[in-house]
Structures are given as structure tokens and as C-alpha cells.
Write a protein that holds these residues in place. Structure first.
Motif, PDB file in Angstrom:
ATOM      1  N   VAL A  64      41.660  29.766  37.742  1.00  0.00           N
ATOM      2  CA  VAL A  64      41.278  30.450  38.975  1.00  0.00           C
ATOM      3  C   VAL A  64      42.542  30.977  39.624  1.00  0.00           C
ATOM      4  O   VAL A  64      43.478  30.220  39.892  1.00  0.00           O
ATOM      5  CB  VAL A  64      40.574  29.481  39.955  1.00  0.00           C
ATOM      6  N   LYS A  65      42.579  32.287  39.851  1.00  0.00           N
ATOM      7  CA  LYS A  65      43.759  32.921  40.432  1.00  0.00           C
ATOM      8  C   LYS A  65      43.376  33.434  41.812  1.00  0.00           C
ATOM      9  O   LYS A  65      42.433  34.218  41.955  1.00  0.00           O
ATOM     10  CB  LYS A  65      44.168  34.077  39.529  1.00  0.00           C
ATOM     11  N   ILE A  66      44.071  32.963  42.830  1.00  0.00           N
ATOM     12  CA  ILE A  66      43.790  33.367  44.207  1.00  0.00           C
ATOM     13  C   ILE A  66      45.028  34.064  44.737  1.00  0.00           C
ATOM     14  O   ILE A  66      46.126  33.512  44.699  1.00  0.00           O
ATOM     15  CB  ILE A  66      43.440  32.145  45.076  1.00  0.00           C
ATOM     16  N   GLN A  67      44.845  35.278  45.229  1.00  0.00           N
ATOM     17  CA  GLN A  67      45.999  36.081  45.599  1.00  0.00           C
ATOM     18  C   GLN A  67      45.740  36.808  46.909  1.00  0.00           C
ATOM     19  O   GLN A  67      44.710  37.447  47.079  1.00  0.00           O
ATOM     20  CB  GLN A  67      46.258  37.097  44.484  1.00  0.00           C
ATOM     21  N   SER A  68      46.688  36.662  47.836  1.00  0.00           N
ATOM     22  CA  SER A  68      46.677  37.482  49.046  1.00  0.00           C
ATOM     23  C   SER A  68      47.874  38.413  48.955  1.00  0.00           C
ATOM     24  O   SER A  68      48.555  38.440  47.941  1.00  0.00           O
ATOM     25  CB  SER A  68      46.778  36.607  50.296  1.00  0.00           C
ATOM     26  N   GLU A  69      48.130  39.155  50.010  1.00  0.00           N
ATOM     27  CA  GLU A  69      49.255  40.084  49.960  1.00  0.00           C
ATOM     28  C   GLU A  69      50.566  39.374  49.678  1.00  0.00           C
ATOM     29  O   GLU A  69      51.432  39.891  48.999  1.00  0.00           O
ATOM     30  CB  GLU A  69      49.355  40.847  51.288  1.00  0.00           C
ATOM     31  N   GLU A  70      50.696  38.173  50.224  1.00  0.00           N
ATOM     32  CA  GLU A  70      51.982  37.489  50.123  1.00  0.00           C
ATOM     33  C   GLU A  70      51.966  36.294  49.187  1.00  0.00           C
ATOM     34  O   GLU A  70      53.011  35.782  48.838  1.00  0.00           O
ATOM     35  CB  GLU A  70      52.415  36.997  51.511  1.00  0.00           C
ATOM     36  N   LYS A  71      50.792  35.807  48.826  1.00  0.00           N
ATOM     37  CA  LYS A  71      50.752  34.534  48.121  1.00  0.00           C
ATOM     38  C   LYS A  71      49.892  34.620  46.881  1.00  0.00           C
ATOM     39  O   LYS A  71      48.928  35.360  46.827  1.00  0.00           O
ATOM     40  CB  LYS A  71      50.185  33.443  49.036  1.00  0.00           C
ATOM     41  N   LEU A  72      50.274  33.827  45.900  1.00  0.00           N
ATOM     42  CA  LEU A  72      49.487  33.733  44.671  1.00  0.00           C
ATOM     43  C   LEU A  72      49.471  32.281  44.244  1.00  0.00           C
ATOM     44  O   LEU A  72      50.504  31.621  44.216  1.00  0.00           O
ATOM     45  CB  LEU A  72      50.134  34.584  43.582  1.00  0.00           C
ATOM     46  N   ILE A  73      48.300  31.773  43.942  1.00  0.00           N
ATOM     47  CA  ILE A  73      48.221  30.415  43.416  1.00  0.00           C
ATOM     48  C   ILE A  73      47.207  30.411  42.290  1.00  0.00           C
ATOM     49  O   ILE A  73      46.217  31.128  42.340  1.00  0.00           O
ATOM     50  CB  ILE A  73      47.850  29.398  44.521  1.00  0.00           C
ATOM     51  N   SER A  74      47.488  29.666  41.240  1.00  0.00           N
ATOM     52  CA  SER A  74      46.489  29.533  40.188  1.00  0.00           C
ATOM     53  C   SER A  74      46.224  28.065  39.904  1.00  0.00           C
ATOM     54  O   SER A  74      47.141  27.244  39.937  1.00  0.00           O
ATOM     55  CB  SER A  74      46.882  30.271  38.923  1.00  0.00           C
ATOM     56  N   LYS A  75      44.968  27.765  39.659  1.00  0.00           N
ATOM     57  CA  LYS A  75      44.554  26.386  39.401  1.00  0.00           C
ATOM     58  C   LYS A  75      43.649  26.376  38.192  1.00  0.00           C
ATOM     59  O   LYS A  75      42.881  27.305  37.974  1.00  0.00           O
ATOM     60  CB  LYS A  75      43.747  25.855  40.584  1.00  0.00           C
ATOM     61  N   ARG A  76      43.704  25.282  37.467  1.00  0.00           N
ATOM     62  CA  ARG A  76      42.781  25.123  36.345  1.00  0.00           C
ATOM     63  C   ARG A  76      41.532  24.407  36.833  1.00  0.00           C
ATOM     64  O   ARG A  76      41.628  23.450  37.593  1.00  0.00           O
ATOM     65  CB  ARG A  76      43.427  24.298  35.248  1.00  0.00           C
ATOM     66  N   ILE A  77      40.395  24.885  36.385  1.00  0.00           N
ATOM     67  CA  ILE A  77      39.161  24.155  36.647  1.00  0.00           C
ATOM     68  C   ILE A  77      38.468  23.915  35.322  1.00  0.00           C
ATOM     69  O   ILE A  77      38.729  24.594  34.334  1.00  0.00           O
ATOM     70  CB  ILE A  77      38.202  24.920  37.585  1.00  0.00           C
ATOM     71  N   SER A  78      37.585  22.939  35.332  1.00  0.00           N
ATOM     72  CA  SER A  78      36.847  22.601  34.134  1.00  0.00           C
ATOM     73  C   SER A  78      35.366  22.774  34.442  1.00  0.00           C
ATOM     74  O   SER A  78      34.868  22.260  35.442  1.00  0.00           O
ATOM     75  CB  SER A  78      37.167  21.135  33.797  1.00  0.00           C
ATOM     76  N   ILE A  79      34.673  23.542  33.593  1.00  0.00           N
ATOM     77  CA  ILE A  79      33.235  23.758  33.773  1.00  0.00           C
ATOM     78  C   ILE A  79      32.505  22.897  32.745  1.00  0.00           C
ATOM     79  O   ILE A  79      32.783  22.963  31.552  1.00  0.00           O
ATOM     80  CB  ILE A  79      32.862  25.239  33.613  1.00  0.00           C
ATOM     81  N   MET A  80      31.609  22.059  33.254  1.00  0.00           N
ATOM     82  CA  MET A  80      30.809  21.181  32.385  1.00  0.00           C
ATOM     83  C   MET A  80      29.361  21.253  32.798  1.00  0.00           C
ATOM     84  O   MET A  80      29.060  21.202  33.990  1.00  0.00           O
ATOM     85  CB  MET A  80      31.282  19.718  32.534  1.00  0.00           C
ATOM     86  N   HIS A  81      28.473  21.372  31.836  1.00  0.00           N
ATOM     87  CA  HIS A  81      27.028  21.406  32.156  1.00  0.00           C
ATOM     88  C   HIS A  81      26.343  20.148  31.661  1.00  0.00           C
ATOM     89  O   HIS A  81      26.691  19.605  30.657  1.00  0.00           O
ATOM     90  CB  HIS A  81      26.371  22.633  31.535  1.00  0.00           C
TER      91      HIS A  81
END
Length: 109
Positions: free
Chosen positions: A92-109
Motif C-alpha cells: 500500500v503506497k500512500i502519497q501526499s505532496e510532501e510525504k510518501l509511505i509504503s506498508k505491506r498488508i496481507s490479504i487472507m480470505h
């Protein structure tokens, strides 16, 4: 010249990177600004982001394919339905004008 201190920091479920002290502090602040839950997720992923300006969210699978994109968000809380996604690890990549952060998520059903 002066020698900067470098720290090896492993962010929660994130890729290990080397940061300067100052960057490390900023990243800790950023961690507090963004909450992604639940993780692992099966149906609805909640992303809470305390950004002043608009931001975007992109989700990639491990092959690097973009599976979700929302590029002009001004809401503090975003709900993403991932129930149709294949199980596995996503970035998951979240980006604003000044900031960027990426996190791993796990999808399980």
C-alpha cells in the motif's frame, strides 16, 4: 566534513532501509499519521491518514501490478473493499505532496 549518523531501521512490516537520524524522526511521525487496519485483512481495509492536503492511495501486488488507485482523497478515512483480491502480500503506497509511505498488508480470505 562531518559524519552523519545512519541507522538501520526496520519499520514494522516494511522493507529495511537506512535513514539519517532526522529522516528517522520524520518517519516515526508519519507512522503516527497513518493507520492501516486490519492487517491481515479479508474484506474491508481501513486507511486513516491525518494529512493536511489531498493524497493518493495505490495498492500493488507483489508482481508490481497496480490493483487499486485513488488519486485525489481529502477524507481522513478511506474504506477499500479487498474481498475480490487474491490472497497474498500487497504493498500500500500512500502519497501526499510532501510525504510518501509504503506498508505491506496481507490479504487472507
Amino acid at each position: 566534513g562531518s559524519v552523519e549518523n545512519y541507522y538501520d531501521v526496520a519499520l514494522e512490516n516494511d522493507i529495511e532501509t537506512t535513514f539519517t537520524t532526522e529522516e528517522y524522526v520524520n518517519i516515526k511521525e508519519l507512522e503516527n499519521q497513518i493507520k492501516i487496519h486490519p492487517n491481515p485483512v479479508s474484506s474491508i481495509l481501513f486507511i486513516e491518514a491525518n494529512f493536511e492536503d489531498n493524497y493518493q492511495i495505490e495498492i500493488f501486488n507483489l508482481s508490481g501490478q497496480l490493483v487499486y488507485s485513488n488519486i485525489n482523497i481529502n477524507s481522513k478515512l478511506v474504506e477499500i473493499d479487498v474481498s475480490s483480491y487474491n490472497q497474498g502480500i500487497y504493498l500500500v503506497k500512500i502519497q501526499s505532496e510532501e510525504k510518501l509511505i509504503s506498508k505491506r498488508i496481507s490479504i487472507m480470505h
